[in-house]
Motif scaffolding. Structure first.
Motif, short mmCIF file in Angstrom:
data_model
loop_
_atom_site.label_atom_id
_atom_site.label_comp_id
_atom_site.label_asym_id
_atom_site.label_seq_id
_atom_site.Cartn_x
_atom_site.Cartn_y
_atom_site.Cartn_z
N ARG A 5 0.83 -1.20 0.00
CA ARG A 5 0.00 0.00 0.00
C ARG A 5 0.87 1.25 0.00
N GLU A 6 1.96 1.21 0.79
CA GLU A 6 2.87 2.35 0.84
C GLU A 6 3.48 2.60 -0.53
N THR A 7 3.85 1.54 -1.22
CA THR A 7 4.43 1.67 -2.55
C THR A 7 3.41 2.29 -3.52
N GLU A 9 0.87 4.26 -2.72
CA GLU A 9 0.68 5.66 -2.36
C GLU A 9 1.83 6.51 -2.87
N ASN A 10 3.07 6.01 -2.74
CA ASN A 10 4.23 6.75 -3.22
C ASN A 10 4.20 6.90 -4.74
N ARG A 11 3.74 5.85 -5.42
CA ARG A 11 3.64 5.91 -6.88
C ARG A 11 2.60 6.95 -7.31
N ARG A 12 1.46 6.98 -6.59
CA ARG A 12 0.42 7.96 -6.89
C ARG A 12 0.93 9.37 -6.67
N LEU A 13 1.66 9.58 -5.58
CA LEU A 13 2.20 10.91 -5.30
C LEU A 13 3.19 11.32 -6.38
N SER A 14 4.09 10.40 -6.75
CA SER A 14 5.07 10.71 -7.78
C SER A 14 4.41 11.08 -9.10
N GLN A 15 3.35 10.33 -9.46
CA GLN A 15 2.63 10.61 -10.69
C GLN A 15 1.93 11.97 -10.62
N ALA A 16 1.31 12.26 -9.48
CA ALA A 16 0.60 13.53 -9.33
C ALA A 16 1.56 14.71 -9.37
N LEU A 17 2.75 14.55 -8.79
CA LEU A 17 3.74 15.63 -8.84
C LEU A 17 4.25 15.86 -10.25
N SER A 18 4.12 14.84 -11.07
CA SER A 18 4.58 14.95 -12.45
C SER A 18 3.52 15.54 -13.37
N THR A 19 2.27 15.13 -13.17
CA THR A 19 1.21 15.51 -14.11
C THR A 19 0.12 16.39 -13.52
N GLY A 20 0.06 16.51 -12.18
CA GLY A 20 -1.00 17.29 -11.56
C GLY A 20 -2.29 16.49 -11.48
N PRO A 21 -3.42 17.15 -11.18
CA PRO A 21 -3.50 18.58 -10.90
C PRO A 21 -2.90 18.96 -9.55
N PHE A 22 -2.72 20.24 -9.33
CA PHE A 22 -2.11 20.74 -8.10
C PHE A 22 -2.84 20.24 -6.86
N SER A 23 -4.17 20.30 -6.87
CA SER A 23 -4.94 19.93 -5.68
C SER A 23 -4.70 18.47 -5.29
N LEU A 24 -4.67 17.58 -6.29
CA LEU A 24 -4.44 16.16 -6.01
C LEU A 24 -3.03 15.94 -5.48
N LYS A 31 -0.99 13.73 2.82
CA LYS A 31 -1.28 12.39 3.34
C LYS A 31 0.01 11.61 3.58
N SER A 32 0.94 11.72 2.63
CA SER A 32 2.21 11.00 2.74
C SER A 32 3.03 11.50 3.93
N SER A 33 2.93 12.79 4.24
CA SER A 33 3.70 13.37 5.34
C SER A 33 3.20 12.90 6.70
N GLY A 34 1.93 12.48 6.77
CA GLY A 34 1.36 12.06 8.03
C GLY A 34 0.99 13.21 8.95
N LEU A 35 1.05 14.44 8.44
CA LEU A 35 0.76 15.62 9.25
C LEU A 35 -0.68 16.07 9.06
N SER A 36 -1.33 16.46 10.12
CA SER A 36 -2.67 17.03 10.03
C SER A 36 -2.57 18.47 9.53
N LEU A 37 -3.70 19.01 9.09
CA LEU A 37 -3.70 20.41 8.65
C LEU A 37 -3.34 21.34 9.80
N ASP A 38 -3.78 21.01 11.00
CA ASP A 38 -3.43 21.83 12.16
C ASP A 38 -1.93 21.87 12.37
N ARG A 39 -1.30 20.69 12.23
CA ARG A 39 0.15 20.61 12.43
C ARG A 39 0.91 21.35 11.32
#
Length: 311
Positions: A5-7, A9-24, A31-39
């Protein structure tokens, strides 16, 4: 999380950073950082790059995107906080959107770069349908009544449209509309009255679906036509937006939530353009039928949103 699952998620993030959109890409990075919006907000403030929690939420949902110099500087800090390469998120923003009202001179016209996030996807979906943004401007929405349903899984299932539209030129035989979501799909358009479904096309990269409703008979310039239809979706949406022009005289939206699965907050927002971040949320009460609603008479042109938070 499990390795596979981690792999993924990392693949999805890498793809999104390459093609967008920005929001995704931003959503997956957070999500990958594990940080809440408050943090994240706390860490930005620590580094003198304060961003409100509402703005962060809007950025990752695609409601708005950073454009002002202080927001862009904060985005550079945010990239470091969530652990993505410098410039990887900001490179997905594209050129700044023009400020101010998104309507042009005619009532039915809209400037796509101010009305929509990722207007390039709208243009592509319309082109695949054999038309252009001009098709949307051939009718003006006079009255709009929307009724949406959210199920026990927090998914928007239906959005019923009842509209009175006005032909802006002779021989108008169809209504052209657009739907956009980062979290779900436009599954079907049915339950039509006064019209029937025509062509429908998608732009998967940006979440756009464009569609045609063929009118029962052609309309002359200035003629009013009543149409109704239902869009079936499957997205875990947290708001619904509608773009209204100068011709609009009344707008009402009702969202009914499944009993036992109610949001902690419902609010309404008005935006002059998609890039405007100076808006104020106004609380909306839930009625006895688990329904939130908002009605506007003679609305100011712009974007009207009814949103909800689950936590």
């Amino acid at each position: 999380m499990p390795v596979d699952r981690e792999t993924t998620e990392n693949r999805r993030l890498s793809q999104a950073l390459s093609t967008g959109p920005f929001s995704l890409a931003l959503r997956l990075a957070l999500k990958s950082s594990g940080l809440s919006l408050d943090r994240v907000q706390f860490r930005l403030r620590e580094r003198d790059a304060a961003v409100s929690k509402t703005a962060l939420s809007n950025w990752q949902s695609g409601r708005t995107q950073p454009e002002r110099p202080d927001s862009l500087r904060a985005l550079a800090v945010l990239e470091d906080i969530v652990g993505v390469p410098a410039g990887s998120l900001s490179s997905l923003l594209g050129p700044p959107r023009p400020r101010g009202r998104w309507l042009a001179q005619n009532p039915g016209e809209m400037r796509a770069d101010q009305a929509w996030a990722r207007p390039d996807g709208l243009a592509r979906a319309l082109e695949r349908m054999g038309t252009s943004i001009d098709a949307i401007n051939r009718v003006a929405k006079i009255a709009t009544h929307l009724t949406g349903t959210v199920d026990a899984e927090r998914r928007m299932r239906t959005m019923r449209h009842q509209m009175v539209v006005r032909a802006e030129r002779d021989g108008i035989d169809r209504y052209t509309g657009a739907y956009r979501s980062d979290v779900g799909d436009c599954l079907d358009i049915t339950d039509t009255i006064g019209c029937r479904p025509g062509r429908r096309r998608q732009d998967a990269e940006t979440g756009f679906t464009t569609y045609e409703l063929l009118l029962d008979q052609p309309a002359r310039a200035g003629e009013l036509v009543s149409v109704g239809y239902t869009i079936y979706t499957n997205g875990e949406e947290r708001y619904h937006s509608q773009r209204l022009g100068r011709a609009s005289q009344i707008y009402t939206v009702q969202i009914q939530f499944e009993t036992g699965t109610l949001p902690v907050r419902v609010y309404r927002t008005y935006l002059p353009s998609i890039g405007d971040t100076s808006h104020e949320d106004v609380e909306v009460p839930l009625g006895a039928s688990c329904t939130a609603q908002h009605t506007v008479v003679d609305p100011v042109p712009g974007i009207y949103r009814l949103g909800w938070d689950w936590e």
